[in-house]
Design an enzyme around this catalytic site. Structure first.
Site, PDB file in Angstrom:
ATOM      1  N   ASP A 148      22.663 -18.317 -31.561  1.00 31.26           N
ATOM      2  CA  ASP A 148      21.402 -17.707 -31.141  1.00 31.26           C
ATOM      3  C   ASP A 148      20.306 -18.609 -31.688  1.00 31.26           C
ATOM      4  O   ASP A 148      20.328 -18.970 -32.874  1.00 31.26           O
ATOM      5  CB  ASP A 148      21.262 -16.300 -31.726  1.00 31.26           C
TER       6      ASP A 148
ATOM      7  N   HIS B 268      19.856 -14.900 -35.305  1.00 30.43           N
ATOM      8  CA  HIS B 268      19.861 -13.951 -34.198  1.00 30.43           C
ATOM      9  C   HIS B 268      18.544 -13.232 -33.984  1.00 30.43           C
ATOM     10  O   HIS B 268      18.117 -13.000 -32.854  1.00 30.43           O
ATOM     11  CB  HIS B 268      20.968 -12.907 -34.398  1.00 30.43           C
TER      12      HIS B 268
ATOM     13  N   GLU C 130      22.281 -19.408 -27.096  1.00 30.09           N
ATOM     14  CA  GLU C 130      21.470 -18.400 -26.400  1.00 30.09           C
ATOM     15  C   GLU C 130      19.998 -18.685 -26.663  1.00 30.09           C
ATOM     16  O   GLU C 130      19.571 -18.790 -27.818  1.00 30.09           O
ATOM     17  CB  GLU C 130      21.811 -16.986 -26.874  1.00 30.09           C
TER      18      GLU C 130
ATOM     19  N   GLU D 218      29.162 -19.630 -30.920  1.00 25.36           N
ATOM     20  CA  GLU D 218      27.862 -19.215 -30.396  1.00 25.36           C
ATOM     21  C   GLU D 218      26.714 -19.575 -31.336  1.00 25.36           C
ATOM     22  O   GLU D 218      26.861 -19.510 -32.560  1.00 25.36           O
ATOM     23  CB  GLU D 218      27.839 -17.691 -30.176  1.00 25.36           C
TER      24      GLU D 218
ATOM     25  N   HIS E  72      31.459 -15.022 -31.803  1.00 25.71           N
ATOM     26  CA  HIS E  72      30.128 -14.415 -31.742  1.00 25.71           C
ATOM     27  C   HIS E  72      29.425 -14.567 -33.084  1.00 25.71           C
ATOM     28  O   HIS E  72      29.805 -13.938 -34.067  1.00 25.71           O
ATOM     29  CB  HIS E  72      30.284 -12.935 -31.383  1.00 25.71           C
TER      30      HIS E  72
HETATM   31  O1  G3P Z   1      25.131 -13.532 -26.379  1.00 25.57           O
HETATM   32  C1  G3P Z   1      26.118 -12.568 -26.245  1.00 25.57           C
HETATM   33  C2  G3P Z   1      25.734 -11.522 -27.180  1.00 25.57           C
HETATM   34  O2  G3P Z   1      25.568 -12.183 -28.389  1.00 25.57           O
HETATM   35  C3  G3P Z   1      24.453 -10.870 -26.743  1.00 25.57           C
HETATM   36  O3  G3P Z   1      23.998  -9.995 -27.673  1.00 25.57           O
HETATM   37  O4  G3P Z   1      22.311  -9.394 -29.321  1.00 25.57           O
HETATM   38  O5  G3P Z   1      24.478 -10.301 -30.062  1.00 25.57           O
HETATM   39  O6  G3P Z   1      22.810 -11.777 -29.006  1.00 25.57           O
HETATM   40  P1  G3P Z   1      23.366 -10.403 -29.069  1.00 25.57           P
HETATM   41 CA    CA Z   2      23.876 -13.881 -28.615  1.00 23.36          CA
END
Ligand code: G3P
Ligand code: CA
Length: 313
Positions: free
Chosen positions: A43, A56, A147, A41, A14
């Site tokens: 963002d 993010h 994402e 991941e 994450h």
């Molecule tokens: O994408 C999974 C998780 O990361 C969603 O929450 O706010 O950390 O992007 P966030």
């Molecule tokens: Ca995310």
């Protein structure tokens, strides 16, 4: 399409190994890979000149030195928005540990200290090239998990973020449903648009926050009409504690019955979900008992270690 590694849950770093290094820095991604993560991941948000960066927040305030480097560039709400800065300007910033909202204090005290290194915000293209090179050097494939962040907001600012993310993925050679990429988003309409209007062939994951509780079987069937998986908050799964330990909702089983892969978020050792007293209790419940197909975590070493011990590949 079901889980990419049948029987063995995937470890999704994450924002990288963000429990140990500032989130979404390339070193945090490298550390996650070294710790055994299967997917890293991203963002993705846009800059003023339409470049895609791995970051993010819509605003730069909590992660960077933007207020001292670009004084006066905040909006009336006091925030410095990524989309108000060119990529060249973004490159001037130093990224550090996340600060709590509206505060100078660390969001997660005890993590990598602010000021102990110089880190930059990568572009999405730079990050994909880095991960490809890293996977080649390590001799194992490393998956991407981008994402599309706040696509409706980006559209109001003139950027079709979903389309841009798909283009960037295709430019980097990621446009086939071969298990190397999952595309995730909280906005159902955007995922449906990616699938139908934009012809996306990649597996899609519908993110679910904890508002409203676990979705019904009918809602899950609706999601399965355009997505291959769900990414639910752990709060939608961990339901408290009973006499025998943590107890769960029926979400994972219901989603599997609808044919959906389940990748919950986010395991952090500082913020365990309700009813769980340790990281291993979360993992025993979510991966061991419920058999979720993977897990987002800030601590990929802890999840990879558990998987290696209990679900050998
Ligand atoms: O994408 C999974 C998780 O990361 C969603 O929450 O706010 O950390 O992007 P966030
Ligand atoms: Ca995310």
């Amino acid at each position: 399409m079901r889980a990419t590694l049948p029987g063995r849950p995937v470890v999704i770093a994450h924002r990288g190994a963000s429990g140990y290094l500032p989130e979404h820095t390339l070193v945090a991604k490298a550390l996650a890979a070294g710790m055994g993560a299967d997917y890293l991941e991203q963002d993705v948000v846009a800059t003023r000149d339409g470049e895609l960066i791995v970051f993010h927040d819509l605003v730069l305030d909590a992660m960077t030195d933007v207020a001292t480097r670009f004084p006066g560039r905040q909006r009336a709400d006091g925030c410095f928005y990524c989309i108000d800065f060119t990529l060249a300007e973004i490159r001037e910033l130093t990224i550090g540990e996340r600060r709590a909202a509206g505060s100078c204090s660390a969001r997660f005290p005890g993590r990598f200290p602010d000021g102990a290194g110089r880190f930059a915000i990568p572009t999405f293209a730079e990050e994909m090239a880095f991960i490809r090179g890293l996977g080649d050097a390590m001799g194992r494939p490393l998956g991407l998990y981008p994402e599309v962040k706040d696509p409706a907001w980006h559209r109001r600012h003139g950027i079709d973020l979903g389309a841009r993310v798909l283009e960037a993925l295709a430019d980097a050679g990621y446009d086939a449903a071969d298990g190397r990429v999952f595309v995730q988003c909280f906005e159902a309409a955007e995922l449906q648009r990616l699938r139908t209007d934009l012809g996306c062939r990649l597996p899609l994951v519908q993110l679910l926050d904890s508002a409203g509780g676990p979705p019904s079987a009918a809602a899950l069937a609706g999601i399965a009409s355009y997505a291959q998986g769900i990414g639910p908050s752990l709060r939608l799964i961990c339901a408290g504690r009973g006499a025998g330990g943590p107890i769960a909702t029926g979400l994972v089983a219901d989603a599997h019955a609808a044919g959906l892969v389940v990748h919950p978020y986010t395991l952090r050792r500082e913020e365990l979900p309700a009813g769980c007293d340790s990281v291993d209790e979360v993992l025993d419940l979510v991966l061991g008992q419920l058999r979720a197909d993977g897990l987002f975590t800030d601590f990929p070493d802890l999840v990879a270690g558990w998987v290696g011990r209990y679900i050998p590949g």
